[in-house]
Scaffold this active site. Structure first.
Site, PDB file in Angstrom:
ATOM      1  N   GLY A  20     112.834  62.616  19.290  1.00 43.93           N
ATOM      2  CA  GLY A  20     113.071  63.437  18.110  1.00 43.93           C
ATOM      3  C   GLY A  20     111.889  64.258  17.659  1.00 43.93           C
TER       4      GLY A  20
ATOM      5  CG  ASP B 137     122.862  62.974  25.501  1.00 45.58           C
ATOM      6  OD1 ASP B 137     122.713  63.335  26.682  1.00 45.58           O
ATOM      7  OD2 ASP B 137     121.949  62.440  24.839  1.00 45.58           O
TER       8      ASP B 137
ATOM      9  CG  ASN C  54     113.666  67.029  19.605  1.00 48.60           C
ATOM     10  OD1 ASN C  54     114.844  66.768  19.769  1.00 48.60           O
ATOM     11  ND2 ASN C  54     112.699  66.244  20.040  1.00 48.60           N
TER      12      ASN C  54
ATOM     13  CB  SER D 267     114.211  62.061  23.582  1.00 48.36           C
ATOM     14  OG  SER D 267     114.683  63.382  23.811  1.00 48.36           O
TER      15      SER D 267
ATOM     16  CG  HIS E 280     118.512  62.625  26.014  1.00 46.71           C
ATOM     17  ND1 HIS E 280     119.427  62.769  24.983  1.00 46.71           N
ATOM     18  CD2 HIS E 280     117.279  62.809  25.464  1.00 46.71           C
ATOM     19  CE1 HIS E 280     118.785  63.017  23.866  1.00 46.71           C
ATOM     20  NE2 HIS E 280     117.484  63.049  24.115  1.00 46.71           N
TER      21      HIS E 280
END
Length: 201
Positions: free
Chosen positions: A67, A177, A96, A30, A180
């Site tokens: 992801g 979040d 991830n 991502s 990111h």
């Protein structure tokens, strides 16, 4: 006969220009896919703009998927190499794996196999390092960070120790979040990567 020779020379010149320009293949998650962003202003798009300004015939293929784990990327890499014949493969993976608590040894093995595959296809490789938030505990976060150093040493590949240097943990440069990077961080990400990437072109 002279015409055929001239056409042959032109063909060789075109091939040489194509080889010189080359394709940069970004295989990531991502962070490189531009999650939550206008992807036309993500760090990969900024890289493409910078390369085109210096080498108009160059191309950047962003094969990053939000992801993706290192295992996912390893499985799809052979098809990407066959399709794009890149001059340079940039690996931006592992986040991830870490967020899911997967074994660092497995990440190390996957990255190593990807480097071997890329090199076997004739490509150079740049490895972008990642780190985890401290809430994952010192033992795991240290083992995770060590993977990138160990792979770079074992495989003798250039690396960016921490792609999010100066970005991770800085609220003004992160999305809500806390994982990111936001739009304002994208130029910094490119600036972190560029010094290691440019000599490989």
């Amino acid at each position: 006969m002279r015409m055929w020779r001239w056409l042959a020379v032109l063909g060789l010149m075109a091939l040489a220009q194509g080889a010189a320009a080359g394709t940069v293949l970004i295989v990531g998650d991502s962070i490189s896919a531009g999650f939550g962003l206008d992807t036309s202003r993500g760090w990969v798009a900024l890289l493409e703009q910078r390369l085109h300004a210096r080498k108009p015939q160059s191309s950047v293929v962003n094969a990053s998927i939000t992801g993706d784990t290192s295992a996912n990327a390893l499985a799809r890499l052979p098809a990407l190499l066959a399709q794009h014949s890149p001059q340079l493969v940039v690996l931006e993976l592992g986040g991830n794996d870490g967020l899911r608590g997967q074994p660092p040894a497995q990440l190390q093995q996957n990255l190593s196999q990807m480097i071997d595959s890329a090199r076997a296809s004739g490509a150079k490789v740049l490895l972008l390092g990642m780190r985890l938030p401290p809430n994952y505990g010192p033992r795991y976060t240290q083992a995770f960070a060590q993977v990138f150093t160990q792979v770079a040493d074992d495989k003798k590949v250039p690396t960016v120790p921490f792609m999010l240097e100066g970005v991770g943990g800085v609220p003004a440069l992160m999305q809500a979040d806390g994982i990111h990077p936001n739009q304002a961080a994208q130029q910094r990400l490119l600036d972190n990567v560029w010094p290691a990437l440019e000599p490989l072109l």
